[in-house]
Design a protein around this motif. Sequence first.
Motif, PDB file in Angstrom:
ATOM      1  N   SER A 182       0.804  -1.392  -0.058  1.00  0.00           N
ATOM      2  CA  SER A 182      -0.176  -0.011  -0.007  1.00  0.00           C
ATOM      3  C   SER A 182       0.823   1.325  -0.044  1.00  0.00           C
ATOM      4  O   SER A 182       0.624   2.192  -0.771  1.00  0.00           O
ATOM      5  CB  SER A 182      -1.084  -0.225   1.079  1.00  0.00           C
ATOM      6  N   ALA A 190     -10.252   4.977   5.086  1.00  0.00           N
ATOM      7  CA  ALA A 190     -11.450   4.712   5.942  1.00  0.00           C
ATOM      8  C   ALA A 190     -11.143   3.571   6.739  1.00  0.00           C
ATOM      9  O   ALA A 190     -10.572   2.507   6.635  1.00  0.00           O
ATOM     10  CB  ALA A 190     -12.644   4.024   4.856  1.00  0.00           C
ATOM     11  N   SER A 191     -11.557   3.940   8.100  1.00  0.00           N
ATOM     12  CA  SER A 191     -11.516   2.902   9.054  1.00  0.00           C
ATOM     13  C   SER A 191     -12.052   3.330  10.505  1.00  0.00           C
ATOM     14  O   SER A 191     -11.346   4.492  10.960  1.00  0.00           O
ATOM     15  CB  SER A 191      -9.825   2.717   9.458  1.00  0.00           C
ATOM     16  N   THR A 241      -7.546  -3.606   8.866  1.00  0.00           N
ATOM     17  CA  THR A 241      -7.419  -3.316   7.498  1.00  0.00           C
ATOM     18  C   THR A 241      -8.185  -2.203   7.614  1.00  0.00           C
ATOM     19  O   THR A 241      -9.106  -1.563   8.303  1.00  0.00           O
ATOM     20  CB  THR A 241      -8.634  -4.391   7.057  1.00  0.00           C
ATOM     21  N   LYS A 296      -9.214   4.690  -0.193  1.00  0.00           N
ATOM     22  CA  LYS A 296     -10.436   5.111  -0.986  1.00  0.00           C
ATOM     23  C   LYS A 296     -10.406   6.494  -1.686  1.00  0.00           C
ATOM     24  O   LYS A 296      -9.668   7.356  -1.333  1.00  0.00           O
ATOM     25  CB  LYS A 296     -11.750   5.225  -0.471  1.00  0.00           C
ATOM     26  N   ASP A 343     -10.197   1.999  -5.591  1.00  0.00           N
ATOM     27  CA  ASP A 343     -10.103   1.548  -4.036  1.00  0.00           C
ATOM     28  C   ASP A 343      -9.466   0.426  -3.775  1.00  0.00           C
ATOM     29  O   ASP A 343      -9.632  -0.608  -4.571  1.00  0.00           O
ATOM     30  CB  ASP A 343     -11.634   1.498  -3.618  1.00  0.00           C
ATOM     31  N   ARG A 344      -8.871   0.310  -2.812  1.00  0.00           N
ATOM     32  CA  ARG A 344      -8.210  -1.041  -2.001  1.00  0.00           C
ATOM     33  C   ARG A 344      -7.940  -1.181  -0.787  1.00  0.00           C
ATOM     34  O   ARG A 344      -7.838  -0.172  -0.011  1.00  0.00           O
ATOM     35  CB  ARG A 344      -6.826  -0.957  -2.904  1.00  0.00           C
ATOM     36  N   PRO A 345      -7.921  -2.467  -0.284  1.00  0.00           N
ATOM     37  CA  PRO A 345      -7.530  -2.494   1.192  1.00  0.00           C
ATOM     38  C   PRO A 345      -6.148  -2.415   1.194  1.00  0.00           C
ATOM     39  O   PRO A 345      -5.347  -2.415   0.599  1.00  0.00           O
ATOM     40  CB  PRO A 345      -8.247  -3.955   1.449  1.00  0.00           C
ATOM     41  N   GLY A 356      -9.569   0.969   4.430  1.00  0.00           N
ATOM     42  CA  GLY A 356      -9.878   1.309   2.943  1.00  0.00           C
ATOM     43  C   GLY A 356      -9.169   2.375   2.342  1.00  0.00           C
ATOM     44  O   GLY A 356      -8.950   3.605   3.009  1.00  0.00           O
TER      45      GLY A 356
END
Length: 174
Positions: A15, A86-87, A67, A71, A144-146, A69
């Motif tokens: 990431s 996002a979390s 995890t 985004k 978007d990806r984790p 996001g």
Amino acid sequence: MSQPLVLTLRLDAASETVLTELRARYFPKARNYLNAHITLFHALPSSAHTPMEKIISQIASRELRFTVGIKNPFPLGKKGVGINIASHKLRGLHEELMEEFAKERVVLTEQDQRKIRPHVTVQNKVGQDEAKRTLEELRESFEDRPGTAEGFTVWRYEEGGEWTHLKDFPFSLS
């Protein structure tokens, strides 16, 4: 006066690589001192280093990797672009850190007293037209990806804008 400390959330290598590539592409080269990062606190007082380190260490040692996001790009004012992170877990950790810092009488700046809006800055301090073009381009191409939150990192903000890495506080693997 001592230089302030910065607390960031560290992401997994894959990431960080994706986000750092965006940062390298869009961030003004003369101002781009760092890999992509998620700033949790921008200017913690260096005089409170010992109690902060204890708090950060205690929280990190009990937390499992989690995890997040990665985004949708968004405008950072009129002169930059960020990528949302996002979390709910991250927001909770930020609130807990704020509470623990308050108990230790760590004085936070006005900026650091606000609720967190987790993001990675991929562009900042450019002209409005350039920021608008970047945002449009990223909105068309970004997927978007984790990602995985792996721990905290403490930095010292140096005069001139560079950051010096001080210490990592990894989360538990299990």
